[in-house]
Design a protein around this motif. Sequence first.
Motif, PDB file in Angstrom:
ATOM      1  N   THR A 169      -1.326  -8.165   6.214  1.00 50.63           N
ATOM      2  CA  THR A 169      -2.823  -7.513   5.700  1.00 50.63           C
ATOM      3  C   THR A 169      -3.731  -8.404   6.430  1.00 50.63           C
ATOM      4  OG1 THR A 169      -1.643  -6.685   3.880  1.00 50.63           O
ATOM      5  CG2 THR A 169      -4.232  -7.119   3.707  1.00 50.63           C
ATOM      6  N   ARG A 218      -9.615  -7.857  -3.421  1.00 46.69           N
ATOM      7  CA  ARG A 218      -8.840  -7.064  -4.433  1.00 46.69           C
ATOM      8  C   ARG A 218      -9.346  -7.411  -5.855  1.00 46.69           C
ATOM      9  NH1 ARG A 218      -3.134  -8.127  -1.399  1.00 46.69           N
ATOM     10  NH2 ARG A 218      -3.088  -6.209   0.070  1.00 46.69           N
ATOM     11  N   ASN A 221      -5.152   7.602  -4.410  1.00 46.66           N
ATOM     12  CA  ASN A 221      -4.677   6.418  -4.910  1.00 46.66           C
ATOM     13  C   ASN A 221      -6.205   5.330  -5.246  1.00 46.66           C
ATOM     14  OD1 ASN A 221      -3.477   4.232  -6.041  1.00 46.66           O
ATOM     15  ND2 ASN A 221      -2.006   3.822  -3.837  1.00 46.66           N
ATOM     16  N   THR A 269      -1.624   0.787   6.526  1.00 47.44           N
ATOM     17  CA  THR A 269      -2.392   1.085   5.078  1.00 47.44           C
ATOM     18  C   THR A 269      -3.582   0.467   5.287  1.00 47.44           C
ATOM     19  OG1 THR A 269      -0.209   1.011   4.080  1.00 47.44           O
ATOM     20  CG2 THR A 269      -2.198   0.783   2.591  1.00 47.44           C
ATOM     21  N   THR A 289      -6.810   3.080  -2.001  1.00 47.98           N
ATOM     22  CA  THR A 289      -5.725   2.634  -1.113  1.00 47.98           C
ATOM     23  C   THR A 289      -4.938   3.872  -0.326  1.00 47.98           C
ATOM     24  OG1 THR A 289      -5.377   0.475  -2.164  1.00 47.98           O
ATOM     25  CG2 THR A 289      -3.664   1.276  -0.867  1.00 47.98           C
ATOM     26  N   TYR A 290      -5.180   3.838   0.941  1.00 47.94           N
ATOM     27  CA  TYR A 290      -4.216   5.267   1.555  1.00 47.94           C
ATOM     28  C   TYR A 290      -3.526   4.767   2.820  1.00 47.94           C
ATOM     29  CZ  TYR A 290      -8.615   5.000   4.397  1.00 47.94           C
ATOM     30  OH  TYR A 290      -9.751   4.748   5.112  1.00 47.94           O
ATOM     31  N   GLU A 316      -7.188  -0.446   2.571  1.00 48.91           N
ATOM     32  CA  GLU A 316      -7.613  -0.497   1.289  1.00 48.91           C
ATOM     33  C   GLU A 316      -9.096  -0.804   1.661  1.00 48.91           C
ATOM     34  OE1 GLU A 316      -5.747  -3.994  -1.175  1.00 48.91           O
ATOM     35  OE2 GLU A 316      -4.297  -3.782   0.600  1.00 48.91           O
ATOM     36  N   ASN A 317      -9.988   0.074   0.727  1.00 47.43           N
ATOM     37  CA  ASN A 317     -11.577  -0.076   0.981  1.00 47.43           C
ATOM     38  C   ASN A 317     -12.195  -0.532  -0.275  1.00 47.43           C
ATOM     39  OD1 ASN A 317     -11.899   2.293  -0.593  1.00 47.43           O
ATOM     40  ND2 ASN A 317     -12.085   3.526   1.002  1.00 47.43           N
ATOM     41  N   ASP A 351      -7.869   2.393  -6.857  1.00 48.72           N
ATOM     42  CA  ASP A 351      -7.569   1.311  -7.360  1.00 48.72           C
ATOM     43  C   ASP A 351      -8.080   1.077  -8.844  1.00 48.72           C
ATOM     44  OD1 ASP A 351      -6.395   0.528  -4.784  1.00 48.72           O
ATOM     45  OD2 ASP A 351      -8.254   0.034  -4.051  1.00 48.72           O
ATOM     46  N   THR A 406      -3.370  -3.158   6.599  1.00 51.29           N
ATOM     47  CA  THR A 406      -2.005  -3.646   6.595  1.00 51.29           C
ATOM     48  C   THR A 406      -1.089  -2.980   7.637  1.00 51.29           C
ATOM     49  OG1 THR A 406      -2.134  -4.121   4.137  1.00 51.29           O
ATOM     50  CG2 THR A 406       0.235  -3.841   5.284  1.00 51.29           C
TER      51      THR A 406
END
Length: 280
Positions: free
Chosen positions: A44, A14, A140, A82, A89-90, A84-85, A142, A33
């Motif tokens: 997560t 992150r 969304n 969920t 975030t999707y 996160e790449n 980041d 997640t």
Amino acid sequence: MPIDFNQQIIEEFRANHGRVGGPFEGGRLLLLTTTGARSGATHTTPVGYLPDGDRVLVIASAAGAPRHPAWFHNLKANRHVTVENGTFTYDATATVLDGAERDRLFARAAEADPGWAEYQAKTDRVIPVVALEEIPGPPNVDADTMGGGLKAIHDAFRRELALVRAEIARSGPRVGAQLRVNCLTVCSGLHHHHTIEREHMFPALGEQHPALAEPLKRLQAEHEAIAELLGDLQTLLADDATPADPAALLTEVERLTHELEGHLDYEEEHLIPALDGIPM
């Protein structure tokens, strides 16, 4: 993996928009997640993934352990996850693949990385392959500002092209099926990104910042040049029955990378100052 090790990877991921060191360095990683099947709490986990067009694939290998990983049991109980790449975030829907589709995609993964086959050989369970499909919704990114978002997206393309070049370099005498998919996926992503810029971002910036008229004109022309390179690359990979020559593929990807890097640098120089004042 130990919980504290996972947490270290999550924090590093992150903090660095998806870039991590250690065992995941130079690979494709996402944060998945899920909702606990029993507890209902969110969990997560860092997971390696494979591109697959409009979706991504994750493999519940648990390094060949006799039991499926906890995250797999969670998403079987609740398919809403969920993802996160490092850039976006999707929300996504998880589908456990089975039968011929699972076997085909696992074989494709194992061809690209024999480690998957080694994990399967260590366990009696059939290692699951899961498809994660994004649930449509507002993007969304980041980042705190539009300028930061643009830089994050650009860096994701830079990182992906670096991964593809490395994969081609070690591909041997033929281009495998997963590498073909990786190349076509980045082509599709670039086309989508440039379409959004051309139809939405560039017109808005041109109206609000007349001084950007010449840079925007140049960027539009560069979009057209990059589109031609993407077309050449897609043509090279179009025929599944005829394996592409790795040397020819690397030449096309290097041409694209050279053109794109100059384009991204110029775009960031001229557009980020205008976009940095706009919150996400």
